[in-house]
Design a protein around this motif. Structure first.
Motif, short mmCIF file in Angstrom:
data_model
loop_
_atom_site.label_atom_id
_atom_site.label_comp_id
_atom_site.label_asym_id
_atom_site.label_seq_id
_atom_site.Cartn_x
_atom_site.Cartn_y
_atom_site.Cartn_z
N PHE A 155 34.22 -24.02 13.02
CA PHE A 155 33.25 -23.05 13.52
C PHE A 155 33.72 -22.44 14.84
O PHE A 155 33.40 -21.31 15.17
N GLY A 156 34.45 -23.23 15.61
CA GLY A 156 34.95 -22.75 16.89
C GLY A 156 34.02 -23.03 18.04
O GLY A 156 34.44 -23.42 19.11
N SER A 157 32.71 -22.84 17.82
CA SER A 157 31.73 -23.06 18.87
C SER A 157 30.34 -23.07 18.25
O SER A 157 30.14 -22.65 17.11
N LYS A 158 29.36 -23.56 19.04
CA LYS A 158 27.98 -23.55 18.56
C LYS A 158 27.48 -22.12 18.36
O LYS A 158 26.67 -21.85 17.47
N SER A 193 26.00 -20.76 14.92
CA SER A 193 24.67 -20.17 14.86
C SER A 193 24.70 -18.82 14.15
O SER A 193 23.83 -18.51 13.33
N LYS A 194 25.73 -18.01 14.44
CA LYS A 194 25.84 -16.70 13.82
C LYS A 194 26.13 -16.83 12.33
O LYS A 194 25.58 -16.08 11.50
N ILE A 195 26.97 -17.77 11.94
CA ILE A 195 27.30 -17.98 10.54
C ILE A 195 26.06 -18.42 9.77
O ILE A 195 25.80 -17.96 8.65
N ILE A 196 25.25 -19.30 10.38
CA ILE A 196 24.01 -19.75 9.72
C ILE A 196 23.02 -18.59 9.57
O ILE A 196 22.35 -18.45 8.56
N ARG A 225 32.99 -14.90 18.19
CA ARG A 225 34.06 -14.77 19.20
C ARG A 225 35.36 -15.34 18.67
O ARG A 225 35.43 -16.51 18.27
N LEU A 226 36.39 -14.50 18.69
CA LEU A 226 37.70 -14.92 18.21
C LEU A 226 38.28 -16.06 19.05
O LEU A 226 38.86 -17.01 18.52
N LYS A 227 38.10 -15.98 20.37
CA LYS A 227 38.74 -16.96 21.25
C LYS A 227 38.22 -18.38 21.01
O LYS A 227 38.88 -19.36 21.40
N ASP A 228 37.04 -18.50 20.36
CA ASP A 228 36.51 -19.83 20.09
C ASP A 228 37.20 -20.51 18.91
O ASP A 228 37.13 -21.73 18.76
N PHE A 229 37.88 -19.72 18.06
CA PHE A 229 38.61 -20.30 16.93
C PHE A 229 39.99 -20.75 17.39
O PHE A 229 41.01 -20.14 17.06
#
Length: 876
Positions: free
Chosen positions: A300-303, A307-310, A335-339
């Motif tokens: 997911f990269g980040s919460k 949250s956005k995916i859900i 956000r790309l940087k979170d992946f």
């Protein structure tokens, strides 16, 4: 738009006084046809000019036109009316030899002597420029016909198939295709009847050998032909995907399912089948838990991303039938940087690396919503719509099987027989039968289901191409021929083809009664019924006799593709016309698409017999033919039913009006409505329906037969084909509950408003905003219901888009447009300012009422509506 005469004088600056040749040609224009050409043809410049072909000076008039057509074809201008029916032949001796496989009337017309004179008048360069860079429309005294230019003067855009042919390995094109909207089709109607493993969760991820699983999964998520993964990133990806595989192996899917979406223990025979559907919220919760347990946190990269995916998951489950979710919406606020597992290290992070990582993220999100999530959904749930609706509902597969097994057993025993001859169910070309897959749709009525046969389209791309070609050249033309035969047959009752025509015919009937009875409606008697198991009960032998009788006076059929552009609504319709039976209306622009198919009477019979007698239902490793009747969903079923039930109405005298009585008989498919001034006729028809129409193997649903009288003390309203009929006053409207809220999704507010206007136009096409049919109160009520439906679509479309000043201006224009459209439909408003006020107020207040439910989101729109209503009230 200018006439050719104005074009000559304004654009080409031809001085006929000083040029003797031009002077003579124009002088005798009334005799050589040039006058008519110059005054009946009108010209429009194309939005973008293209390079002209190089034309040799010694070419004659016809050869110049051929060279222009070759130039258009080589430039992929396949939407230009001059190219219709033409192809370029290529061989060793000839580079580009033009041949015509269907007669192009426009090209034939341009090659006439009159156009040859025009060519000599303006010169070859100007003539070629006209054919390449302009649109020419001709008026014949009744309607307009386009003879030059892109269809409806559209900008040039090569079709998708031409792009694929020109660059089959274009990576950019394939990535653009990856950005196509997300739909719910991958998990709809996925049956698991009699499956040994009702929840085959092992197939959610690759199930090959341990050595190949990781490679197979990586290639599925990140196609190696589209993206090159740096070695350092590849190592992290493999580690992350291996975690995913390990979690998948340990995850107890069924236990999670039973905890969140437990199987109901009630006796299925005691409750309506729709009571066993799962709430969408439970399905969403199950998917969230599964994704949290299945996907490693770093995926997911980040919460924030999770949250956005859900949130997008909720949107996917909420899509209606044929709904779409723009792929760009899935990427918003992610956000790309979170992946980090997809990112190149900061030391070597360049623009190229950023673009590469961004592409990897797009591939991952696409795989998540196009493959993994749909696979999970279809593994555990049967997802379907209720018959005649668009909302998607969910059942556990095991619960669904319990519900439908008794129905299927009875259906199979009653209607099907195993096809023991067939040995190749999967192939379209190697089998002698038309195979279809079974789709089961629940009805609203208790424990009733509808079987739909979905045609199989071949085992591979080659067979699919053959299927499409056969459908285009034989099956689709036969559909139109059956419709043509139905229209051609004279009947004592009114034939209708769509619910949009109901109000038209009721209005005519009402006006006849008012004229006959001094503007007072007489006592009216109504009967409504439908046929039980309509498609299943159609007698095939009887059907073939009716069809052959209709073919008796025919000598074959020419089915020609034509386009009709409605200049009032801006709608372009492509229509296959049989034997030139449709002529354009005064407000239509006619475009000949050239493509023509000829079928003899025997060809038509062969196609019908194949569809009727050799269509089989493929279930697991067997296929089944019908004992009798037709499969609903097969290509010709609806047309055959219409022909047979028209014959039914003609063969029983009970449906014909008695002397001095008035009767209106309406039928759409298997739904019948009879309105009569003769009570005895209604009694006779009811007795007939109760006995059954033996010659047609048709029996009415006894529990759905309705008979009522306008003399009843109660204000009774009956429904017919989703139309509400107030029997006392013979008024008709369509309630908002019968209008589907369409899922209008786009990042362009202009496109959304254009689509909403089109939907509004569709809603008013039922012609219930009609003062000859309805009272003012009913007209305003209908407008309110339409506005309520459109405003719901508006709220849904702008749910995730900003409401700013620009959008507010567009919203104002949109409201003005639908108000003007409504006023144009209501002639009474031209003579009554108060009625005009009521129409405007109903539209504005309808939107305001609905938007008030989301005040914070639509504050700007609400303030605008309040101001408009206040100004309106001051004016009145």
């Amino acid at each position: 738009m200018k006439s050719l005469s104005e074009f000559i004088h304004d654009k080409l600056d031809i001085d006929s006084e000083t040029n003797a040749l031009h002077h003579d040609i124009l002088k005798y224009g009334q005799y050589n046809g040039l006058n008519e050409l110059l005054t009946t043809c009108f010209i429009l410049p194309n939005s973008k000019k293209v390079t002209l072909p190089s034309i040799a000076g010694d070419l004659n008039h016809k050869s110049v036109i051929d060279q222009c057509i070759i130039h258009l074809l080589t430039g992929d201008f396949f939407n230009n009316v001059l190219t219709f029916g033409y192809r370029i032949a290529r061989n060793e001796n000839v580079d580009n030899s033009l041949f015509c496989h269907s007669t192009n009337v426009s090209a034939t017309l341009l090659k006439s002597s009159t156009w040859k004179l025009f060519h000599s008048l303006i010169g070859t360069h100007a003539f070629v420029d006209l054919l390449i860079n302009y649109t020419v429309i001709q008026f014949n005294g009744k309607f307009f016909t386009q003879i030059v230019g892109n269809r409806c003067n559209e900008p040039h855009l090569p079709p998708k198939w031409a792009k694929k042919l020109s660059s089959p390995l274009d990576t950019t094109l394939q990535i653009k295709q990856l950005m196509a909207p997300i739909t719910n089709k991958p998990f709809l109607h996925r049956l698991k009847i009699n499956s040994p493993n009702i929840f085959p969760y092992g197939r959610i991820l690759p199930s090959s050998s341990t050595i190949n699983k990781l490679t197979e999964l990586r290639d599925a998520v990140f196609p190696p032909n589209l993206v090159k993964i740096p070695l350092s990133v590849k190592i992290r990806i493999d580690i992350t995907l291996q975690k995913l595989l390990n979690r998948h192996k340990r995850l107890n899917y069924v236990s999670v399912l039973n905890n969140i979406c437990p199987q109901l223990k009630e006796n299925t025979s005691e409750l309506p089948h729709l009571n066993f559907q799962l709430p969408q919220g439970q399905v969403l919760k199950f998917l969230i838990v599964i994704l949290q347990k299945l996907l490693p946190q770093e995926m997911f990269g980040s919460k924030r991303n999770k949250s956005k995916i859900i949130q997008n998951l909720h949107s996917l489950l909420g899509l209606p039938l044929n709904g779409q979710l723009p792929f760009g919406d899935l990427l918003k606020k992610i956000r790309l940087k979170d992946f980090q597992w997809l990112m190149v290290s900061g030391v070597s992070f360049t623009k190229q690396n950023f673009e590469n990582s961004n592409l990897l993220m797009i591939f991952f999100v696409s795989w998540l919503f196009r493959h993994l999530i749909p696979k999970i959904i279809q593994t555990f749930f049967y997802c379907t719509e209720i018959s005649s609706t668009v909302k998607i509902i969910f059942f556990r597969h095991d619960m669904w099987n319990i519900l439908v097994t008794p129905f299927l057993a009875e259906y199979s025993q009653k209607y099907l027989t195993e096809n023991t001859v067939c040995r190749n169910h999967n192939s379209y070309t190697l089998s002698n039968f038309n195979h279809s897959r079974m789709r089961i749709i629940p009805k609203k009525s208790n424990n009733e289901f509808r079987i739909i046969a979905i045609p199989c389209r071949g085992a591979d791309e080659e067979e699919f191409a053959i299927y499409k070609e056969n459908h285009k050249k034989t099956v689709a033309p036969t559909q139109k021929i059956l419709e043509y035969l139905r229209k051609k047959r004279p009947t004592s009752f009114t034939k209708i083809y769509s619910p949009t025509q109901i109000s038209d015919h009721v209005e005519k009937f009402k006006q006849v009664l008012l004229k006959k009875f001094d503007n007072v409606l007489p006592a009216l008697y109504f009967m409504k019924f439908d046929v039980k198991s309509c498609y299943d009960s159609i007698p095939r032998t009887k059907s073939m006799k009716i069809i052959k009788r209709a073919l008796k006076d025919e000598n074959g059929f020419f089915v020609r593709s034509q386009s009709f552009f409605n200049t009032n609504t801006g709608v372009l319709r492509l229509v296959d016309v049989v034997n030139a039976s449709r002529t354009p209306k005064p407000h239509e622009l006619y475009i000949d698409n050239v493509r023509t198919v000829h079928l003899s009477n025997q060809d038509v019979i062969n196609v019908i017999e194949m569809e009727m007698f050799k269509t089989s239902l493929w279930i697991q490793d067997k296929c089944y033919l019908r004992e009798d009747g037709l499969f609903q969903g097969s290509s010709l079923s609806a047309q055959i039913v219409d022909l047979v039930y028209d014959d039914l109405l003609e063969s029983y005298d009970e449906f014909k009006a008695s002397p001095n009585q008035n009767t209106l008989v309406l039928r759409i498919a298997d739904d019948f409505l009879i309105i009569s001034t003769d009570q005895q006729q209604i009694i006779n028809i009811k007795n007939l329906a109760m006995r059954g129409f033996e010659n047609y193997n048709a029996k009415a649903n006894e529990d759905k037969i309705i008979t009522v009288s306008s003399q009843s003390n109660n204000d009774i309203i009956i429904q017919f084909c989703a139309m509400h009929i107030f029997i006392k006053e013979l008024e008709i409207w369509k309630h908002s509950s019968t209008m589907n809220v369409f899922n209008v999704r786009s990042n362009s507010s202009k496109k959304i408003f254009r689509r909403l206007i089109s939907l509004f136009n569709t809603r008013v096409s039922y012609k219930t905003i009609n003062y000859n049919l309805n009272s003012t109160a009913t007209v305003l009520m209908q407008i309110y219901y339409i506005v309520k439906n459109i405003s719901e679509g508006y709220k849904s479309a702008f749910k995730d888009l900003p409401i700013n000043d620009t959008q507010n201006v567009q919203f104002s224009s949109f409201l003005s447009c639908i108000i003007e459209m409504t006023l144009d439909i209501c002639p009474a408003t031209k003579y009554d300012l108060f009625t005009e006020y009521e129409v405007r107020y109903t539209i504005l207040s309808g939107f305001l009422e609905n938007l008030f439910l989301n005040t914070s989101k639509f504050k700007n729109n609400i303030d605008y509506l309040k101001g408009e209503i206040q100004s309106l009230q001051v004016c009145i």
